[in-house]
Design an enzyme around this catalytic site. Structure first.
Site, PDB file in Angstrom:
ATOM      1  N   GLU A  47      19.479  51.599  59.193  1.00  0.00           N
ATOM      2  CA  GLU A  47      20.717  52.308  59.519  1.00  0.00           C
ATOM      3  C   GLU A  47      21.041  52.055  60.992  1.00  0.00           C
ATOM      4  O   GLU A  47      20.263  52.425  61.876  1.00  0.00           O
ATOM      5  CB  GLU A  47      20.532  53.819  59.277  1.00  0.00           C
ATOM      6  CG  GLU A  47      21.714  54.646  59.744  1.00  0.00           C
ATOM      7  CD  GLU A  47      21.475  56.157  59.618  1.00  0.00           C
ATOM      8  OE1 GLU A  47      20.593  56.585  58.842  1.00  0.00           O
ATOM      9  OE2 GLU A  47      22.175  56.911  60.316  1.00  0.00           O
ATOM     10  N   ARG A  51      27.006  54.528  67.516  1.00  0.00           N
ATOM     11  CA  ARG A  51      27.000  55.322  68.751  1.00  0.00           C
ATOM     12  C   ARG A  51      27.091  54.451  69.984  1.00  0.00           C
ATOM     13  O   ARG A  51      27.033  54.958  71.106  1.00  0.00           O
ATOM     14  CB  ARG A  51      25.711  56.147  68.838  1.00  0.00           C
ATOM     15  CG  ARG A  51      25.616  57.163  67.727  1.00  0.00           C
ATOM     16  CD  ARG A  51      24.399  58.050  67.902  1.00  0.00           C
ATOM     17  NE  ARG A  51      24.043  58.613  66.623  1.00  0.00           N
ATOM     18  CZ  ARG A  51      22.961  59.323  66.394  1.00  0.00           C
ATOM     19  NH1 ARG A  51      22.098  59.564  67.362  1.00  0.00           N
ATOM     20  NH2 ARG A  51      22.711  59.784  65.196  1.00  0.00           N
ATOM     21  N   LYS A 135      22.116  62.838  52.336  1.00  0.00           N
ATOM     22  CA  LYS A 135      21.259  62.930  53.505  1.00  0.00           C
ATOM     23  C   LYS A 135      21.143  64.421  53.837  1.00  0.00           C
ATOM     24  O   LYS A 135      22.174  65.113  53.865  1.00  0.00           O
ATOM     25  CB  LYS A 135      21.932  62.177  54.656  1.00  0.00           C
ATOM     26  CG  LYS A 135      21.354  62.435  56.028  1.00  0.00           C
ATOM     27  CD  LYS A 135      22.109  61.638  57.088  1.00  0.00           C
ATOM     28  CE  LYS A 135      21.588  61.935  58.482  1.00  0.00           C
ATOM     29  NZ  LYS A 135      22.064  60.984  59.484  1.00  0.00           N
TER      30      LYS A 135
HETATM   31  C1  3PG Z   1      19.824  60.909  64.474  1.00  0.00           C
HETATM   32  O1  3PG Z   1      20.614  61.817  64.509  1.00  0.00           O
HETATM   33  O2  3PG Z   1      19.681  60.092  65.384  1.00  0.00           O
HETATM   34  C2  3PG Z   1      19.023  60.718  63.243  1.00  0.00           C
HETATM   35  O3  3PG Z   1      19.152  61.802  62.413  1.00  0.00           O
HETATM   36  C3  3PG Z   1      17.588  60.460  63.578  1.00  0.00           C
HETATM   37  O4  3PG Z   1      17.030  61.593  64.049  1.00  0.00           O
HETATM   38  P1  3PG Z   1      15.645  61.523  64.802  1.00  0.00           P
HETATM   39  O5  3PG Z   1      15.873  60.745  66.080  1.00  0.00           O
HETATM   40  O6  3PG Z   1      15.283  62.964  65.044  1.00  0.00           O
HETATM   41  O7  3PG Z   1      14.657  60.822  63.909  1.00  0.00           O
END
Ligand code: 3PG
Length: 210
Positions: A47, A51, A135
């Site tokens: 994924e 961002r 999710k």
């Molecule tokens: C995020 O929001 O970056 C993802 O849900 C991953 O979360 P994490 O960095 O807590 O694993």
């Protein structure tokens, strides 16, 4: 809009690897070596979060140069994001939430889409749109394992990819639940390791996920 969405491609993705690395890539030159490292370690579903300004180009390069990867987009926030990521070659999309517009566009594009939910009402709204794969986000903060166990009684046909706040010490506890197909997280790609292009450390952390 097409007919009912087909959950089979989502099932395939959620079954392809137990852990989906959540990757935020700010140097596009690192996209292919990072994806290759993770795929070689056995984590084939990736994924890429929307961002950074380089996210779409990272998806494009991975889609072209790492064909064994199932590359998708995360942090999809609106329907036009879905169109953009599909154009870039994403094979699926993940959102922290879900709206009617997202459901409709995913269906129209026939793009496997994993909507984010954190409450039973959000699951029910998703079911009305034809989804029963979600999710759970933010997984740990919204109730984690206890919440997933509570969902399983009234919603036995629904399964989840919990993401957010999960790490090396507890991801197996999530995977042991009957309604969890896979988990997402970023712990196998620490920011400093990515910054240093430390593929050997990332590869080891990724292999530890299996
Ligand atoms: C995020 O929001 O970056 C993802 O849900 C991953 O979360 P994490 O960095 O807590 O694993």
């Amino acid at each position: 809009m097409n007919g009912s969405p087909d959950m089979q491609p989502l099932d395939h993705l959620m079954g392809a690897a137990p852990v989906i690395p959540v990757l935020t890539i700010d140097d596009v030159a690192k996209a292919v070596p990072l994806a290759s490292t993770l795929v070689a370690a056995g984590l084939t579903v990736l994924e890429i979060t929307l961002r950074t300004p380089t996210a779409l180009e990272s998806i494009r390069r991975i889609a072209m140069e790492v064909p064994e990867a199932h590359v998708g987009a995360g942090t999809v926030l609106c329907a036009d994001d879905l169109s953009r990521v599909a154009d870039a070659g994403a094979r699926f999309a993940i959102s922290p939430g879900a709206t009617p517009a997202l459901y409709q566009r995913a269906n129209a594009l026939d793009l496997p889409f994993l909507p984010g939910v954190a409450t039973a009402s959000e699951v029910l709204a998703g079911r009305e749109a034809g989804w029963n794969r979600f999710k759970l986000f933010p997984a740990a903060a919204s109730g984690g394992i206890a919440l997933l166990k509570s969902f399983h009684g009234p919603l036995p046909d629904v399964s989840f990819c919990p993401t957010g706040g999960i790490g090396a010490d507890d991801f197996r506890d999530y995977l042991a639940l009957p309604n969890v197909r896979c988990v997402g997280g970023s712990w196998m790609v620490p920011a400093e390791a990515l910054q240093a292009a430390d593929w050997s450390r990332i590869g080891q952390l990724a292999r530890d996920c299996l």
